[in-house]
Write an enzyme that holds these catalytic residues in place. Structure first.
Site, PDB file in Angstrom:
ATOM      1  N   ASP A  32       0.860  -1.211  -0.048  1.00 53.75           N
ATOM      2  CA  ASP A  32      -0.154   0.110  -0.058  1.00 53.75           C
ATOM      3  C   ASP A  32       1.019   1.277   0.059  1.00 53.75           C
ATOM      4  O   ASP A  32       0.548   2.112  -0.626  1.00 53.75           O
ATOM      5  CB  ASP A  32      -0.794  -0.091   1.273  1.00 53.75           C
ATOM      6  N   TYR A 124      -0.825  -8.226   8.027  1.00 52.55           N
ATOM      7  CA  TYR A 124      -2.352  -9.114   8.351  1.00 52.55           C
ATOM      8  C   TYR A 124      -1.955 -10.507   8.397  1.00 52.55           C
ATOM      9  O   TYR A 124      -2.790 -11.394   8.989  1.00 52.55           O
ATOM     10  CB  TYR A 124      -3.139  -8.997   7.163  1.00 52.55           C
TER      11      TYR A 124
END
Length: 168
Positions: A32, A124
């Site tokens: 990201d 994550y």
């Protein structure tokens, strides 16, 4: 066709690159952050517009939305929010949705080539072997009735490259 390469997703010359985004759509770390840094302010401006209109509460996990690719060699960035790994709750369908919905958005854009990172395998904590199995199976299934000609998994390290390549 589905292929794997070891490399940098921000350098891929494809119609669309998939961003493993956080729900805010405003940049972050990992893939990201790299996409936002290299793609520039145009991506962030469109993400802010999305937050101000349709996604005021953020982009839900498993959903996908497109913006310009800014200064990236791709035409579009497809942002999707991967699930956080849980040993006590099966979130596999959400990870599959990330791939399924990203491909749907790519088709709606008229893209024929798409590059994916290893969604959810960074901060994550999704186990890379499991992520590879889910991602490749979902993409294979979705490509049956698709006009896409190439899906490329762009893997940043040897472990991810090995896991995704083994699934092909």
């Amino acid at each position: 066709m589905i292929e794997t390469v070891r490399g940098d997703i921000t350098e891929q010359r494809v119609d669309a690159v998939v961003n493993a985004a956080n729900s805010s759509l405003l940049g972050g770390g990992g893939v990201d952050g790299a996409i936002h840094r290299k793609g520039g302010e145009e991506i962030l401006a469109e993400c802010r517009a999305l937050r101000a209109s349709k996604y005021g509460g953020g982009l839900p996990t498993g959903q996908a939305v497109a913006t310009t690719a800014g200064r990236l060699p791709a035409r579009w960035v497809i942002h999707t929010v991967g699930p956080v790994w849980s040993s006590s709750e099966d979130r596999s369908s959400l990870l599959a949705d990330c791939h399924r919905n990203s491909l749907r958005v790519a088709a709606e854009l008229g893209a024929s080539t798409v590059a994916f990172p290893a969604i959810s395998t960074g901060v994550y904590r999704w186990p890379v072997e499991s992520a590879a199995e889910i991602a490749v199976a979902t993409v294979k299934e979705e490509l049956r009735d698709s006009s896409l000609t190439l899906v490329r998994f762009v893997l940043f390290d040897d472990d991810a490259y090995g896991a995704f390549s083994a699934q092909l």
